[in-house]
Design a protein around this motif. Structure first.
Motif, PDB file in Angstrom:
ATOM      1  N   PHE A 136       0.863  -1.182   0.000  1.00  0.00           N
ATOM      2  CA  PHE A 136       0.000   0.000   0.000  1.00  0.00           C
ATOM      3  C   PHE A 136       0.898   1.229   0.000  1.00  0.00           C
ATOM      4  O   PHE A 136       1.796   1.357   0.835  1.00  0.00           O
ATOM      5  CB  PHE A 136      -0.874   0.041   1.254  1.00  0.00           C
ATOM      6  N   LEU A 137       0.659   2.141  -0.914  1.00  0.00           N
ATOM      7  CA  LEU A 137       1.328   3.438  -0.909  1.00  0.00           C
ATOM      8  C   LEU A 137       0.309   4.467  -0.420  1.00  0.00           C
ATOM      9  O   LEU A 137      -0.755   4.617  -1.024  1.00  0.00           O
ATOM     10  CB  LEU A 137       1.833   3.805  -2.308  1.00  0.00           C
ATOM     11  N   ASP A 143      -4.201  13.920  10.885  1.00  0.00           N
ATOM     12  CA  ASP A 143      -5.558  13.500  11.214  1.00  0.00           C
ATOM     13  C   ASP A 143      -6.183  12.560  10.189  1.00  0.00           C
ATOM     14  O   ASP A 143      -7.397  12.316  10.221  1.00  0.00           O
ATOM     15  CB  ASP A 143      -6.457  14.721  11.378  1.00  0.00           C
ATOM     16  N   ALA A 144      -5.380  12.008   9.283  1.00  0.00           N
ATOM     17  CA  ALA A 144      -5.965  11.134   8.255  1.00  0.00           C
ATOM     18  C   ALA A 144      -4.890  10.309   7.560  1.00  0.00           C
ATOM     19  O   ALA A 144      -3.694  10.632   7.603  1.00  0.00           O
ATOM     20  CB  ALA A 144      -6.720  11.974   7.223  1.00  0.00           C
ATOM     21  N   LEU A 145      -5.341   9.245   6.912  1.00  0.00           N
ATOM     22  CA  LEU A 145      -4.478   8.426   6.058  1.00  0.00           C
ATOM     23  C   LEU A 145      -5.234   8.130   4.775  1.00  0.00           C
ATOM     24  O   LEU A 145      -6.400   7.717   4.813  1.00  0.00           O
ATOM     25  CB  LEU A 145      -4.085   7.123   6.763  1.00  0.00           C
ATOM     26  N   ARG A 181     -12.730   0.409  -2.115  1.00  0.00           N
ATOM     27  CA  ARG A 181     -11.815   1.351  -1.474  1.00  0.00           C
ATOM     28  C   ARG A 181     -12.020   1.358   0.039  1.00  0.00           C
ATOM     29  O   ARG A 181     -11.058   1.356   0.818  1.00  0.00           O
ATOM     30  CB  ARG A 181     -11.985   2.761  -2.044  1.00  0.00           C
ATOM     31  N   ASP A 182     -13.283   1.375   0.460  1.00  0.00           N
ATOM     32  CA  ASP A 182     -13.576   1.396   1.895  1.00  0.00           C
ATOM     33  C   ASP A 182     -13.059   0.142   2.590  1.00  0.00           C
ATOM     34  O   ASP A 182     -12.506   0.209   3.702  1.00  0.00           O
ATOM     35  CB  ASP A 182     -15.083   1.531   2.126  1.00  0.00           C
ATOM     36  N   VAL A 183     -13.215  -1.005   1.935  1.00  0.00           N
ATOM     37  CA  VAL A 183     -12.765  -2.262   2.545  1.00  0.00           C
ATOM     38  C   VAL A 183     -11.241  -2.308   2.624  1.00  0.00           C
ATOM     39  O   VAL A 183     -10.673  -2.798   3.605  1.00  0.00           O
ATOM     40  CB  VAL A 183     -13.306  -3.471   1.750  1.00  0.00           C
ATOM     41  N   LEU A 184     -10.552  -1.772   1.619  1.00  0.00           N
ATOM     42  CA  LEU A 184      -9.091  -1.736   1.656  1.00  0.00           C
ATOM     43  C   LEU A 184      -8.596  -0.819   2.775  1.00  0.00           C
ATOM     44  O   LEU A 184      -7.603  -1.121   3.444  1.00  0.00           O
ATOM     45  CB  LEU A 184      -8.543  -1.275   0.305  1.00  0.00           C
ATOM     46  N   HIS A 185      -9.289   0.284   2.992  1.00  0.00           N
ATOM     47  CA  HIS A 185      -8.955   1.146   4.132  1.00  0.00           C
ATOM     48  C   HIS A 185      -9.144   0.383   5.440  1.00  0.00           C
ATOM     49  O   HIS A 185      -8.301   0.452   6.348  1.00  0.00           O
ATOM     50  CB  HIS A 185      -9.827   2.407   4.128  1.00  0.00           C
ATOM     51  N   SER A 186     -10.249  -0.351   5.545  1.00  0.00           N
ATOM     52  CA  SER A 186     -10.509  -1.128   6.758  1.00  0.00           C
ATOM     53  C   SER A 186      -9.452  -2.216   6.944  1.00  0.00           C
ATOM     54  O   SER A 186      -9.063  -2.519   8.081  1.00  0.00           O
ATOM     55  CB  SER A 186     -11.900  -1.765   6.689  1.00  0.00           C
ATOM     56  N   TYR A 187      -8.978  -2.765   5.831  1.00  0.00           N
ATOM     57  CA  TYR A 187      -7.981  -3.845   5.869  1.00  0.00           C
ATOM     58  C   TYR A 187      -6.695  -3.381   6.554  1.00  0.00           C
ATOM     59  O   TYR A 187      -6.158  -4.079   7.428  1.00  0.00           O
ATOM     60  CB  TYR A 187      -7.696  -4.307   4.441  1.00  0.00           C
ATOM     61  N   ILE A 188      -6.178  -2.220   6.160  1.00  0.00           N
ATOM     62  CA  ILE A 188      -4.929  -1.777   6.780  1.00  0.00           C
ATOM     63  C   ILE A 188      -5.167  -1.156   8.161  1.00  0.00           C
ATOM     64  O   ILE A 188      -4.307  -1.230   9.042  1.00  0.00           O
ATOM     65  CB  ILE A 188      -4.137  -0.801   5.876  1.00  0.00           C
ATOM     66  N   VAL A 193      -2.553   0.420  10.841  1.00  0.00           N
ATOM     67  CA  VAL A 193      -2.001   1.453   9.954  1.00  0.00           C
ATOM     68  C   VAL A 193      -3.028   2.569   9.827  1.00  0.00           C
ATOM     69  O   VAL A 193      -4.014   2.455   9.091  1.00  0.00           O
ATOM     70  CB  VAL A 193      -1.650   0.867   8.573  1.00  0.00           C
ATOM     71  N   ASN A 194      -2.799   3.647  10.564  1.00  0.00           N
ATOM     72  CA  ASN A 194      -3.724   4.774  10.560  1.00  0.00           C
ATOM     73  C   ASN A 194      -2.992   6.034  11.005  1.00  0.00           C
ATOM     74  O   ASN A 194      -1.766   6.025  11.175  1.00  0.00           O
ATOM     75  CB  ASN A 194      -4.931   4.485  11.455  1.00  0.00           C
ATOM     76  N   GLU A 195      -3.733   7.124  11.222  1.00  0.00           N
ATOM     77  CA  GLU A 195      -3.115   8.407  11.541  1.00  0.00           C
ATOM     78  C   GLU A 195      -2.414   8.426  12.900  1.00  0.00           C
ATOM     79  O   GLU A 195      -1.636   9.341  13.185  1.00  0.00           O
ATOM     80  CB  GLU A 195      -4.153   9.536  11.487  1.00  0.00           C
TER      81      GLU A 195
END
Length: 233
Positions: A136-137, A143-145, A181-188, A193-195
Motif C-alpha cells: 500500500f502506498l 488526522d488522516a491516512l 476502497r472502503d474495505v481496503l482502508h478497513s484492511y490496513i 495502519v492509521n493516523e
C-alpha cells in the motif's frame, strides 16, 4: 525550533554571508594556490560553525510508536523499514519519507508548514511462503491516512525503498468501486495502519534529518581538510 528549521524534508540553516564572491574566488584560486588555501580555510570554518550550531539543536520530545509496532534496529542509518509488527502470520513493515521529497520544487519557503505535515507511507504486508507481498502506498497526515495505490510486489529484503513492479501494477485506486476502497482502508486499519502513526514517524524523520545533516557537515569537512593537508605538504 525544529519546525522552523525543517522544511520540505530537510533541516534548514541560515547561510553565512560569503566573504569571497563565487566566480572571482574560483578564478583567483585557479591562479594562486594561496587563495585556494584561504578559500578552503573559510569553508572549513563555516562548516564547523554550522556543525556546532546543528549539534546544539534540541530534538523533539521522544515519541513511542503505537503498540504493537516496534522500531527496526538501525533504521535511522538506513533506507529500509522504520517499523514492524506481526499480525497473525503476516509481517507488516512500514517505510516513510516526506511527500514534499517526491514533488519537484517541493520544500520551497512559501509552502509553510504543510510540507512537514505530509508523509509518504509505504506499507508492505508479507506472508510466509509467498514470494510477493501486498503493498500500500499511502499519504499520512496528522488526522488522516489516504491510500494512493495497492499492488502486489516482490518482498523487500534489506535494501531499497521501493521495488518497481515488473508486471501489471493494479488499477488507479480512485477508479475502484467505493465499497472496494472502503474495505481496503478497513484492511490496513485493522492492522494498525492509521493516523496514530503520524506523531512518531514525524519525530523520527526529524531525528533522521538531524543525524544526516551532522554526518554531511562532518564528511564534507573531512574531505576539504584532507585536500587542504595534501596541498600544504
Amino acid at each position: 525550533m525544529w519546525r522552523r528549521l525543517v522544511s520540505g524534508g530537510h533541516l534548514r540553516l541560515p547561510l553565512p554571508g560569503r566573504s569571497i564572491p563565487h566566480r572571482s574566488a574560483a578564478a583567483a584560486a585557479a591562479a594562486h594556490p594561496t587563495v585556494a588555501s584561504a578559500v578552503n580555510s573559510i569553508l572549513l570554518r563555516s562548516l564547523k560553525e554550522h556543525y556546532l550550531e546543528v549539534s546544539k539543536m534540541t530534538p523533539p520530545p521522544k515519541v513511542n510508536p503505537p503498540s504493537p509496532f516496534t522500531i527496526v534496529k538501525g533504521a535511522l542509518d538506513a533506507d529500509g523499514p522504520v517499523l514492524r509488527r506481526t499480525y497473525n502470520d503476516e509481517e507488516i513493515s512500514l517505510y516513510v519519507m516526506r511527500l514534499a521529497n517526491l514533488v519537484p520544487g517541493g520544500g520551497r519557503e512559501d509552502d509553510g508548514e504543510d510540507d512537514i505535515n505530509q508523509l509518504f507511507l509505504h506499507v508492505s504486508i508479507a506472508k510466509p511462503g509467498q514470494e510477493e507481498a501486498l503493498h500500500f502506498l499511502c499519504g499520512l497526515y496528522p488526522d488522516a491516512l489516504g491510500i494512493h495505490s495497492v499492488s502486489m510486489r516482490p518482498k523487500l529484503e534489506t535494501t531499497g525503498f521501493l521495488v518497481v513492479p515488473k508486471k501489471y501494477n493494479g488499477p488507479i485506486f480512485e477508479d475502484l468501486d467505493e465499497k472496494v476502497r472502503d474495505v481496503l482502508h478497513s484492511y490496513i486499519e485493522e492492522r494498525g495502519v492509521n493516523e496514530s502513526l503520524f506523531p512518531f514517524l514525524q519525530a523520527w524523520l526529524y531525528v533522521k534529518d538531524h543525524r544526516g545533516l551532522m554526518r554531511w557537515f562532518k564528511s564534507v569537512g573531512t574531505f576539504i581538510n584532507k585536500d587542504k593537508s595534501a596541498k600544504d605538504d
